[in-house]
Scaffold this motif. Structure first.
Motif, mmCIF file in Angstrom:
data_model
loop_
_atom_site.group_PDB
_atom_site.id
_atom_site.type_symbol
_atom_site.label_atom_id
_atom_site.label_comp_id
_atom_site.label_asym_id
_atom_site.label_seq_id
_atom_site.Cartn_x
_atom_site.Cartn_y
_atom_site.Cartn_z
ATOM 1 N N ALA A 1 0.800 -1.133 0.015
ATOM 2 C CA ALA A 1 0.090 -0.051 -0.033
ATOM 3 C C ALA A 1 0.785 1.355 -0.066
ATOM 4 N N ARG A 2 0.425 2.158 -0.850
ATOM 5 C CA ARG A 2 1.351 3.516 -1.034
ATOM 6 C C ARG A 2 0.249 4.507 -0.836
ATOM 7 N N LEU A 3 0.365 5.354 0.029
ATOM 8 C CA LEU A 3 -0.665 6.529 0.507
ATOM 9 C C LEU A 3 0.251 8.017 0.163
ATOM 10 N N GLN A 4 -0.740 8.842 -0.100
ATOM 11 C CA GLN A 4 -0.271 10.042 -0.309
ATOM 12 C C GLN A 4 -0.788 10.942 0.682
ATOM 13 N N VAL A 5 -0.453 11.525 1.853
ATOM 14 C CA VAL A 5 -0.982 12.265 2.886
ATOM 15 C C VAL A 5 -0.664 13.721 2.845
ATOM 16 N N ILE A 6 -1.675 14.284 3.170
ATOM 17 C CA ILE A 6 -1.618 16.019 2.722
ATOM 18 C C ILE A 6 -1.806 16.563 4.496
ATOM 19 N N ASN A 7 -1.042 17.585 4.658
ATOM 20 C CA ASN A 7 -1.073 18.399 5.829
ATOM 21 C C ASN A 7 -1.624 19.624 5.779
ATOM 22 N N HIS A 8 -2.751 19.985 6.363
ATOM 23 C CA HIS A 8 -3.347 21.356 6.045
ATOM 24 C C HIS A 8 -2.841 22.151 7.385
ATOM 25 N N HIS A 9 -2.213 21.634 8.583
ATOM 26 C CA HIS A 9 -1.887 22.598 9.540
ATOM 27 C C HIS A 9 -0.812 23.453 9.122
ATOM 28 N N ALA A 10 -0.776 24.421 10.027
ATOM 29 C CA ALA A 10 0.237 25.676 9.832
ATOM 30 C C ALA A 10 1.552 25.047 9.967
ATOM 31 N N HIS A 11 1.902 23.882 10.769
ATOM 32 C CA HIS A 11 3.136 23.630 11.121
ATOM 33 C C HIS A 11 3.165 21.822 11.179
ATOM 34 N N ALA A 12 4.361 21.365 11.024
ATOM 35 C CA ALA A 12 4.250 19.772 10.884
ATOM 36 C C ALA A 12 3.838 19.097 11.997
ATOM 37 N N ARG A 13 3.147 18.017 11.719
ATOM 38 C CA ARG A 13 2.406 17.297 12.843
ATOM 39 C C ARG A 13 2.985 15.845 12.670
ATOM 40 N N ARG A 14 3.127 15.104 13.723
ATOM 41 C CA ARG A 14 3.604 13.570 13.702
ATOM 42 C C ARG A 14 2.430 12.760 13.598
ATOM 43 N N ARG A 15 2.436 11.830 12.737
ATOM 44 C CA ARG A 15 1.211 10.843 12.831
ATOM 45 C C ARG A 15 1.787 9.609 12.240
ATOM 46 N N SER A 16 1.212 8.324 12.580
ATOM 47 C CA SER A 16 1.484 7.037 12.199
ATOM 48 C C SER A 16 0.146 6.630 11.474
ATOM 49 N N ILE A 17 0.592 5.733 10.434
ATOM 50 C CA ILE A 17 -0.561 5.213 9.654
ATOM 51 C C ILE A 17 -0.726 3.669 10.128
ATOM 52 N N VAL A 18 -1.918 3.291 10.645
ATOM 53 C CA VAL A 18 -1.967 1.984 11.057
ATOM 54 C C VAL A 18 -3.227 1.516 10.342
ATOM 55 N N THR A 19 -3.162 0.050 9.944
ATOM 56 C CA THR A 19 -3.888 -0.648 9.142
ATOM 57 C C THR A 19 -4.553 -1.559 9.975
ATOM 58 N N ILE A 20 -5.885 -1.760 9.751
ATOM 59 C CA ILE A 20 -6.776 -2.586 10.836
ATOM 60 C C ILE A 20 -7.465 -3.302 9.737
ATOM 61 N N GLN A 21 -7.402 -4.567 9.473
ATOM 62 C CA GLN A 21 -8.158 -5.390 8.336
ATOM 63 C C GLN A 21 -8.301 -4.621 7.220
ATOM 64 N N ARG A 22 -9.600 -3.874 6.999
ATOM 65 C CA ARG A 22 -9.954 -3.243 5.911
ATOM 66 C C ARG A 22 -9.796 -1.854 5.856
ATOM 67 N N TRP A 23 -9.569 -1.382 7.133
ATOM 68 C CA TRP A 23 -9.387 -0.052 7.332
ATOM 69 C C TRP A 23 -7.928 0.632 7.405
ATOM 70 N N ILE A 24 -7.796 1.695 6.964
ATOM 71 C CA ILE A 24 -6.369 2.689 7.159
ATOM 72 C C ILE A 24 -6.834 3.815 8.107
ATOM 73 N N VAL A 25 -6.301 3.946 8.959
ATOM 74 C CA VAL A 25 -6.473 4.912 10.216
ATOM 75 C C VAL A 25 -5.140 5.636 10.420
ATOM 76 N N ILE A 26 -5.341 6.995 10.467
ATOM 77 C CA ILE A 26 -4.147 8.090 10.639
ATOM 78 C C ILE A 26 -4.491 8.388 12.105
#
Length: 65
Positions: free
Chosen positions: A35-60
């Motif tokens: 899986a390849r994902l393109q993630v966009i950040n609309h915050h004014a500053h950088a934010r740390r997130r992790s991407i987790v997959t749960i069976q059929r769901w992709i959650v940030i």
């Protein structure tokens, strides 16, 4: 055919058409999924997130410090 749905609940989200999923190896017992994902950040500053997959769901989710 399965449908991939995305839910945007934050200023950080997967872009429209930003999901690319392939199955390069398939056998009777298992399959390799890439899986390849393109993630966009609309915050004014950088934010740390992790991407987790749960069976059929992709959650940030936020990373805990």
């Amino acid at each position: 055919m399965q449908v991939l749905r995305k839910i945007c609940t934050d200023y950080i989200h997967i872009t429209e058409w930003g999901t690319y999923i392939t199955t390069p190896e398939i056998s009777l017992d298992e399959a390799k999924v890439t899986a390849r994902l393109q993630v966009i950040n609309h915050h004014a500053h950088a934010r740390r997130r992790s991407i987790v997959t749960i069976q059929r769901w992709i959650v940030i989710v936020p990373l805990l410090a």
